[in-house]
Enzyme design. Structure first.
Site, PDB file in Angstrom:
ATOM      1  N   ARG A   7       0.837  -1.209   0.000  1.00 39.77           N
ATOM      2  CA  ARG A   7       0.000   0.000   0.000  1.00 39.77           C
ATOM      3  C   ARG A   7       0.867   1.253   0.000  1.00 39.77           C
ATOM      4  NH1 ARG A   7      -1.692   1.313   6.211  1.00 39.77           N
ATOM      5  NH2 ARG A   7      -0.129  -0.002   7.187  1.00 39.77           N
ATOM      6  N   SER A  34      -4.663   5.409   5.551  1.00 40.50           N
ATOM      7  CA  SER A  34      -4.349   3.977   5.566  1.00 40.50           C
ATOM      8  C   SER A  34      -4.042   3.421   4.180  1.00 40.50           C
ATOM      9  CB  SER A  34      -5.514   3.189   6.167  1.00 40.50           C
ATOM     10  OG  SER A  34      -5.781   3.644   7.479  1.00 40.50           O
ATOM     11  N   GLU A  55     -18.725   4.144  -0.291  1.00 39.23           N
ATOM     12  CA  GLU A  55     -17.962   3.427  -1.307  1.00 39.23           C
ATOM     13  C   GLU A  55     -18.742   3.257  -2.606  1.00 39.23           C
ATOM     14  OE1 GLU A  55     -18.484   2.330   1.812  1.00 39.23           O
ATOM     15  OE2 GLU A  55     -16.531   2.650   2.735  1.00 39.23           O
ATOM     16  N   PHE A  80     -14.335  -3.348   1.483  1.00 39.41           N
ATOM     17  CA  PHE A  80     -15.254  -2.295   1.041  1.00 39.41           C
ATOM     18  C   PHE A  80     -15.106  -2.007  -0.450  1.00 39.41           C
ATOM     19  CE2 PHE A  80     -13.812  -0.965   5.451  1.00 39.41           C
ATOM     20  CZ  PHE A  80     -14.776  -1.728   6.083  1.00 39.41           C
ATOM     21  N   ARG A 164      -1.478  -4.514   3.907  1.00 40.10           N
ATOM     22  CA  ARG A 164      -1.158  -3.590   4.987  1.00 40.10           C
ATOM     23  C   ARG A 164       0.254  -3.828   5.538  1.00 40.10           C
ATOM     24  NH1 ARG A 164      -1.898  -4.448  10.738  1.00 40.10           N
ATOM     25  NH2 ARG A 164      -1.713  -2.450  11.809  1.00 40.10           N
TER      26      ARG A 164
END
Lengths: 315, 289
Positions: A7, A34, A55, A80, A164
């Site tokens: 990410r 994030s 979303e 999401f 992540r």
């Protein structure tokens, strides 16, 4: 070795490509810190659209931007970015073949402590059944940069699956990246391990362990799940005669599903799938979760031995 | 800004009669489709395509053209009739609606039909897409305008309200939305199925500039468009009071004609009603709901 989350590499790649291409715009749904789209937002505030916690609207807005010639990247967590907005992606992005790049962070079990509600373990499966969709799962930071470049160069919807957790480099620097083409990272004649994402590193470790037991494993990185590199799979299947798949995703419908389906029709041979065994995840550290759910080199070694046994058992 | 002379008005009325005949004919030929909502939305499309929007068949791929998103995609026979009449594709295609290998799908497909700006059919998605188009126009400093038409039943979808926030948050005054307010959805009157009231207050409280017009009166519609264009800093929602099935007496205000093709006798009666110079139909927008 220096580690970087995919990410993070994605956020940096957006900034670099955004500098060169003013048609790149970025949308986020209140998770820009994030997903790391914040890096782009700081540099190009006029081309960044925070959509708030909505979303479905984000995907539709991205479609409208793409229909007008822009190259939108829409980012949020994997759960999401797929299941929550499946119909929006299906009807407004995939059916229309619009040039939207869905970049999902926080996929897989290594989301960790947030638990099952936030761990996308079925996102590849959802995206894979949509016609016109391209799916890329980068293995490390360097490959993520190449994947973002490839996504921009490709005219059409792309699902980019990011993580992540900080991961080490596993793809040697300078390795060329071609959309839809698997990369052979290690050659061995007994079996083939096909891996994507952070499982690529686990597969390379498993191959080392197998070698100590006299088993020679090839390891391939299948960064593009769709379109699948069928030619490569057939060639490697012929050379090795047994296949293990490795992914941080359900064994249903993802990389393992895709490889098993393809080989069953084109070159039947034993395929053993390592991944999440049709279950939800839970809270825990990424390391503890990888252990508990069997996404380890040790699991791959066992799967490799099972595949070899199937290969050598009388028909 | 549209200004309508008496001659314009008569031309539009005659045009609408012809297009209503096309709608009924193509759904009859197809054996299925959605006549009710197609007939209610038609006059909005007629005003936009013949008097307002900068788009035509010769230049419909011009980047700076105005764009329309028909979010209530099931009313596409009305859009197809207009696009064929304007020469976006041969009128003969109308007879192939919903048939195999046709460019005219049961719900709009932007990849197949020239002039269709966005695929739709799964309700609730068009306003978000229109927002994206409006943001794109602004990023390019283009004066092009974006129009979107929603159904009244459609606004029961939650995404519509997410999008309603977005249009206002980004001050999209290059966007004009219409609500085809015929009062009926598949299962009956919307006030009985899932009431959207207080309707205009909802949009206003979200920050929209709102207007109410008679959706079958071209002067009323044109006045609404003019006032929308004049309003700066916020998007405009034009609530157009319409009649489901407008122009065909036995279809008017009947939920049963949402998604049903006429039989042979019904088809012939509809065509004969729509042949009269009066403009057809017995109900006015303000009579419904």
């Amino acid at each position: 070795m220096e580690k970087i989350a995919t990410r993070e590499a994605y956020g940096k790649a957006l900034v670099e490509l955004g500098q060169k291409m003013e048609k790149i715009v970025v949308l986020d749904a209140d998770l820009s810190q994030s997903t790391k789209t914040v890096l782009f937002a700081e540099k190009f505030p006029m081309r960044f659209f925070n959509m708030g916690v909505s979303e479905a609207d984000m995907m539709g807005t991205a479609a409208g931007l793409a229909a007008s010639g822009f190259i939108p990247f829409a980012s949020t967590f994997g759960v999401f970015a797929t299941g929550r907005v499946y119909d929006q992606i299906r009807n407004s992005i995939a059916y229309t073949r619009l040039n939207v790049k869905i970049a999902a962070s926080h996929t897989g079990i290594t989301v960790g402590e947030d638990g099952a509600s936030h761990q996308a373990l079925e996102d590849i499966a959802l995206m894979r059944v949509l016609p016109n969709m391209t799916i890329i799962v980068p293995a490390d930071g360097g490959q993520t940069f190449q994947a973002v470049e490839a996504a921009v160069a490709h005219d059409g919807p792309v699902y980019l699956r990011l993580g992540r957790l900080a991961v080490p480099r596993v793809i040697p620097e300078g390795t060329p990246f071609e959309l839809g083409k698997a990369q052979l990272l290690r050659q061995g004649s007994d079996l083939l391990i096909v891996a994507a994402g952070l499982m690529t590193g686990q597969a390379l470790e498993a191959a080392e362990m197998l070698e100590k037991e006299g088993i020679q494993a090839s390891v391939a990185n299948l960064h593009t799940i769709k379109p699948l590199d069928g030619e490569f799979l057939i060639r490697m299947a012929k050379d090795t005669g047994a296949v293990v798949t490795a992914e941080e995703h359900s064994i249903l419908g993802g990389l393992g599903g895709a490889v098993a389906e393809f080989l069953a029709e084109n070159f039947p041979l034993p395929v053993v799938r390592v991944g999440i065994q049709d279950t939800f995840g839970e809270s825990g550290t990424p390391r503890a979760l990888l252990q508990k759910y069997g996404l380890t080199p040790e699991s791959l070694v066992l799967a490799g031995k099972k595949a070899l046994k199937l290969k050598n058992s009388p028909k | 800004m549209p200004v309508l002379t008496d001659t314009n008005l008569e031309e539009l009325k005659q045009k609408a009669l012809k297009l209503r005949r096309d709608i009924v004919s193509m759904i009859y030929e197809a054996g299925s489709g959605h006549p009710g909502g197609s007939l209610s939305v038609l006059d909005i499309l007629v005003l936009l395509y013949y008097k307002v929007m900068k788009v035509d068949a010769d230049s419909y791929l011009d980047h700076d053209r105005d764009r329309l998103v028909l979010s209530k995609g099931h009313a596409c026979p009305a859009l197809y009739a207009v696009l064929a009449d304007k020469g976006f594709f041969p009128a003969g295609e109308l007879g192939r609606l919903r048939k195999i290998n046709s460019m005219l799908q049961g719900h709009p497909d932007m990849c197949k039909t020239p002039g269709v700006e966005m695929s739709s059919g799964s309700l609730g998605q068009g306003l978000s897409v229109a927002n994206g188009m409006a943001l794109a126009a602004r990023l390019e400093n283009s004066l092009r305008r974006i129009f979107v038409i929603l159904g009244d039943g459609e606004i029961q979808e939650g995404q519509v309200w997410e999008a309603a926030m977005t249009s206002v948050h980004y001050r999209l005054d290059n966007l004009v939305a219409f609500l085809d307010f015929n009062g009926l959805q598949i299962d009956g009157w919307i006030r009985d199925v899932m009431s959207p009231e207080p309707l205009l207050e909802k949009w206003r409280s979200f920050g929209w500039h709102t207007l109410e017009v008679d959706g079958h009166d071209y002067r009323s519609l044109a006045e609404g468009v003019n006032r929308a264009f004049a309003h700066k800093g916020a998007p405009t929602m034009i609530l157009a009071r319409t009649v489901k099935g407008k122009g065909v007496s036995f279809m008017e205000n009947k939920a049963g004609w949402h998604g049903k093709a006429p039989g042979k006798d019904e088809y012939e009666q509809a065509l004969s009603e729509l042949a009269s110079a009066k403009g057809g139909g017995v109900s006015h927008g303000k009579d419904s709901y």
